[in-house]
Design an enzyme around this catalytic site. Structure first.
Site, PDB file in Angstrom:
ATOM      1  N   LYS A 202       0.806  -1.353  -0.049  1.00 46.87           N
ATOM      2  CA  LYS A 202       0.127  -0.126  -0.184  1.00 46.87           C
ATOM      3  C   LYS A 202       1.018   1.265   0.171  1.00 46.87           C
ATOM      4  CE  LYS A 202      -1.616   2.651   3.282  1.00 46.87           C
ATOM      5  NZ  LYS A 202      -2.095   4.229   1.979  1.00 46.87           N
ATOM      6  N   GLU A 276      10.635   0.739   9.864  1.00 43.60           N
ATOM      7  CA  GLU A 276      11.029   2.841   9.522  1.00 43.60           C
ATOM      8  C   GLU A 276      10.236   3.104  10.615  1.00 43.60           C
ATOM      9  OE1 GLU A 276      14.163   1.534   9.056  1.00 43.60           O
ATOM     10  OE2 GLU A 276      14.630  -0.536   8.031  1.00 43.60           O
ATOM     11  N   CYS A 310      13.563  10.939   7.149  1.00 48.22           N
ATOM     12  CA  CYS A 310      13.388  10.385   8.463  1.00 48.22           C
ATOM     13  C   CYS A 310      14.538  10.555   8.558  1.00 48.22           C
ATOM     14  CB  CYS A 310      12.788   8.718   8.396  1.00 48.22           C
ATOM     15  SG  CYS A 310      14.316   8.397   7.116  1.00 48.22           S
ATOM     16  N   GLU A 407       9.980  15.055  15.674  1.00 48.26           N
ATOM     17  CA  GLU A 407      10.423  15.318  14.406  1.00 48.26           C
ATOM     18  C   GLU A 407       9.238  16.172  13.502  1.00 48.26           C
ATOM     19  OE1 GLU A 407       8.841  11.842  11.583  1.00 48.26           O
ATOM     20  OE2 GLU A 407      10.822  11.893  11.460  1.00 48.26           O
TER      21      GLU A 407
HETATM   22  P1  NAD Z   1       1.651   7.733   8.275  1.00 45.33           P
HETATM   23  O1  NAD Z   1       2.458   6.664   9.660  1.00 45.33           O
HETATM   24  O2  NAD Z   1       1.583   8.647   8.654  1.00 45.33           O
HETATM   25  O3  NAD Z   1       2.281   6.807   7.155  1.00 45.33           O
HETATM   26  C1  NAD Z   1       2.163   5.941   6.675  1.00 45.33           C
HETATM   27  C2  NAD Z   1       1.523   4.962   6.496  1.00 45.33           C
HETATM   28  O4  NAD Z   1       0.776   4.251   6.223  1.00 45.33           O
HETATM   29  C3  NAD Z   1       1.067   5.803   4.471  1.00 45.33           C
HETATM   30  O5  NAD Z   1       1.391   4.606   3.357  1.00 45.33           O
HETATM   31  C4  NAD Z   1      -0.543   5.563   5.560  1.00 45.33           C
HETATM   32  O6  NAD Z   1      -2.109   5.399   4.630  1.00 45.33           O
HETATM   33  C5  NAD Z   1      -0.573   3.582   6.658  1.00 45.33           C
HETATM   34  N1  NAD Z   1      -1.525   4.063   7.477  1.00 45.33           N
HETATM   35  C6  NAD Z   1      -1.816   5.074   7.964  1.00 45.33           C
HETATM   36  N2  NAD Z   1      -2.283   5.145   9.591  1.00 45.33           N
HETATM   37  C7  NAD Z   1      -2.574   3.113   9.515  1.00 45.33           C
HETATM   38  C8  NAD Z   1      -2.970   2.423  10.222  1.00 45.33           C
HETATM   39  N3  NAD Z   1      -3.174   2.797  11.293  1.00 45.33           N
HETATM   40  N4  NAD Z   1      -2.348   1.149   9.910  1.00 45.33           N
HETATM   41  C9  NAD Z   1      -1.736   0.381   8.462  1.00 45.33           C
HETATM   42  N5  NAD Z   1      -1.127   1.604   7.762  1.00 45.33           N
HETATM   43  C10 NAD Z   1      -1.493   3.453   8.226  1.00 45.33           C
HETATM   44  O7  NAD Z   1       3.693   8.378   7.818  1.00 45.33           O
HETATM   45  P2  NAD Z   1       3.644   9.912   6.705  1.00 45.33           P
HETATM   46  O8  NAD Z   1       3.453  10.936   6.931  1.00 45.33           O
HETATM   47  O9  NAD Z   1       3.189   9.087   5.367  1.00 45.33           O
HETATM   48  O10 NAD Z   1       5.686   9.904   6.885  1.00 45.33           O
HETATM   49  C11 NAD Z   1       6.228  10.319   7.010  1.00 45.33           C
HETATM   50  C12 NAD Z   1       6.289   9.360   8.281  1.00 45.33           C
HETATM   51  O11 NAD Z   1       7.386   8.278   7.916  1.00 45.33           O
HETATM   52  C13 NAD Z   1       7.984  10.444   8.610  1.00 45.33           C
HETATM   53  O12 NAD Z   1       8.351  10.523  10.584  1.00 45.33           O
HETATM   54  C14 NAD Z   1       8.953   9.317   9.161  1.00 45.33           C
HETATM   55  O13 NAD Z   1      10.393   9.932   9.601  1.00 45.33           O
HETATM   56  C15 NAD Z   1       9.208   8.223   8.774  1.00 45.33           C
HETATM   57  N6  NAD Z   1       9.980   7.795   7.389  1.00 45.33           N
HETATM   58  C16 NAD Z   1      10.721   7.404   7.479  1.00 45.33           C
HETATM   59  C17 NAD Z   1      11.644   6.103   7.149  1.00 45.33           C
HETATM   60  C18 NAD Z   1      12.743   4.841   7.650  1.00 45.33           C
HETATM   61  O14 NAD Z   1      13.056   4.537   6.847  1.00 45.33           O
HETATM   62  N7  NAD Z   1      12.663   5.067   8.994  1.00 45.33           N
HETATM   63  C19 NAD Z   1      11.796   6.259   5.847  1.00 45.33           C
HETATM   64  C20 NAD Z   1      10.779   6.820   4.940  1.00 45.33           C
HETATM   65  C21 NAD Z   1       9.817   7.704   5.745  1.00 45.33           C
END
Ligand code: NAD
Length: 503
Positions: A202, A276, A310, A407
């Protein structure tokens, strides 16, 4: 500002042809042509399902706030169909596909990504807001590099884990964020397929386009049906996927908050899972470093991809004796950064991915000021439509400031000073996160001393934000568990004897 004309022509009811005329002097090429649909179904069992307007959502181009395309919001039954397709492929065609054949498919994907790199780069920038220079030179080439790297392992798993009889896990549920859409897809799909698994992935709701375009590429290379399934949608779709009873592994990349919710929801199922999550990286600058180079390093650490990274170096820790000079150099350098149209090759900082994220960044900066910080922002003009935020630094913050601990995920750098090496280490480690940090110094011994004491998955020295498929990537503390990349990235998708893959 360079002149660029983007004209959109609806060629068929469901297809938009965007022709981009790069009419300024040092444009990347004279003309680029990309195609994408105005409406997308889900990609299940090798083909797209029919698009249904009543079950759809819109994706906005953050550069101008206008609608770019619509896609299908996968419901529980759609997710179930996708998991069943992945299961069928795992038990059938893909399960009997040899490592050598899997390797050939992955090489084909990698080559096709290279061939279509320009198109993928333009789509990535339009959908997500990142500067074309970054999607063209970093995101897409790196995505191809991950497929190349894991293609090389697909027929050599027994050598990667001698005496361990590596076996695939089965159907992998994969969820990715919006900051590096195609690259995060590659980090997930390449190792999963190399190890013989099938996937249901997804993408994030604001950036589904390159994942959907990727499905067309899979059709072109003839990947067997059901091996890769893409379900678009928001949190609810993600929940249906992680709660499905017939998945064998979860790979999640996203915020720490959502990561915790998922970990709680699967706690009783003992599923192999990798997380991650977020970060709050420190950029530790010692007074013996080459300061001009270090300032370029800071710019890259925090302003790359609008700070939607991130592992961004979002906290500068600078040694007291050089702090004033560094801040002065940094402010001067920031005045030369161009914030603007993501499709303009001269743009340094593109659009913030969404209105919501823009509001989050604004809220954090206001909060920082309320808590006593002094704010300096780049004075250049911002585009009048779309979602933009100027490169910003916050000084006068303390270790307990919200903007130092949480963050922000935007182009906002906090600055603190330190006197001794141990004080720098203490400050760097004093947040809930442990993803990445950077050290800038002329002394190799200091790099080893500090590097060994930093609690983070990645430590860069005299560079920042460099990625390579051979290197493991991942966090400690609230930044997650498990590793992607390198041989560790294979381990996360395999059963190794009785307990392999249980990260
Ligand atoms: P998010 O957690 O809001 O969403 C990430 C994904 O999870 C999206 O596809 C979203 O639709 C889905 N999602 C949301 N709620 C969910 C639930 N309850 N159950 C299952 N899926 C769900 O994060 P974001 O705003 O899309 O991305 C930014 C975050 O991602 C930042 O915190 C960043 O640091 C992190 N990130 C981490 C890495 C890493 O490798 N550590 C890499 C990239 C981004």
């Amino acid at each position: 500002m360079s002149e660029k004309k983007v004209s959109e022509q609806i060629t068929r009811s469901n297809q938009a042809s965007i022709s981009i005329d790069w009419s300024y002097a040092d444009a990347p090429e004279s003309t680029s042509h990309v195609r994408f649909n105005k409406h997308y179904g889900l990609f299940i069992d090798g083909s797209f399902t029919e698009y249904n307007e009543n079950q759809s959502f819109e994706s906005i181009n953050p550069a101008n706030g206008e609608s770019l395309y619509r896609c299908t919001e996968a419901n529980k039954s759609d997710v179930d169909t996708a998991v069943k397709a992945a299961r069928k492929a795992f038990k059938g065609t893909w399960g009997s596909t040899s490592g050598t054949q899997r390797s050939h498919y992955l090489y084909r994907i990698a080559r096709m990504l290279q061939e279509r790199a320009r198109e993928f780069a333009v789509l990535e920038s339009m959908d997500g807001g990142k500067p074309i220079r970054e999607s063209r030179d970093i995101d897409i080439p790196l995505a191809a590099a991950y497929f190349f790297y894991y293609a090389g392992w697909a027929d050599k798993l027994a050598y990667a884990f001698p005496g361990k009889s590596p076996q695939p896990l089965g159907v992998c549920a994969q969820i990715i964020p919006w900051n590096f859409p195609l690259l995060m897809l590659a980090w997930k799909i390449a190792p999963a397929l190399a190890c013989g698994n099938t996937v249901v992935l997804k993408p994030a709701e604001t950036t589904s386009l390159t994942a959907l375009k990727f499905c067309e590429l899979l059709q072109d290379i003839g990947l067997p049906d059901g091996v890769v399934n893409i379900v678009t949608g928001a949190a609810k779709t993600g929940e249906y996927l992680v709660q499905h009873s017939d998945i064998d592994k979860i790979a999640f990349t996203g915020s720490t908050g959502v990561g915790k919710v998922i970990q709680q929801s699967i706690a009783e199922r003992q599923l192999p899972a990798t997380f991650e999550l977020g970060g709050k990286g420190a950029f530790i600058l010692f007074d013996d470093a080459a300061l001009n180079e270090a300032v370029e390093g800071i710019v890259n650490a925090i302003f790359f991809n609008q700070g939607h990274v991130c592992c961004a170096g979002s906290r500068l820790l600078v040694q007291e004796g050089v702090a004033e000079k560094v801040i002065d150099l940094l402010k001067k350098r920031m005045q030369h950064l161009i914030v603007g149209d993501p499709l303009d090759k001269n743009t340094d900082i593109g659009a913030v991915n969404s209105k919501e994220q823009l509001e989050t960044i604004q809220r954090y900066v206001e909060l920082g000021i309320q808590e006593g910080a002094t704010c300096f922002e780049c004075s250049g003009s911002l585009p009048t439509t779309g979602y933009y935020f100027p490169p910003t630094i916050l000084t006068g913050v303390s270790q307990s400031s919200t903007v130092v601990q949480e963050e922000i995920f935007g182009p906002v750098l906090t600055i603190q000073t330190f006197r001794t090496t141990d004080e720098a280490i203490e400050k760097a480690n004093n947040t809930p996160y442990g993803l990445a940090n950077g050290i800038w110094t002329d002394k190799g011994s200091k790099i080893f001393y500090v590097g060994n004491k930093l609690k983070s998955g990645v430590v860069w020295s005299n560079t920042y934000n460099k990625f390579d498929p051979t290197s493991p990537f991942g966090g400690f503390k609230e930044s997650g568990k498990g590793r992607e990349g390198g041989i560790s990235g294979l381990h996360a998708y395999l059963k190794l004897d009785h307990n392999g893959g249980m990260y």
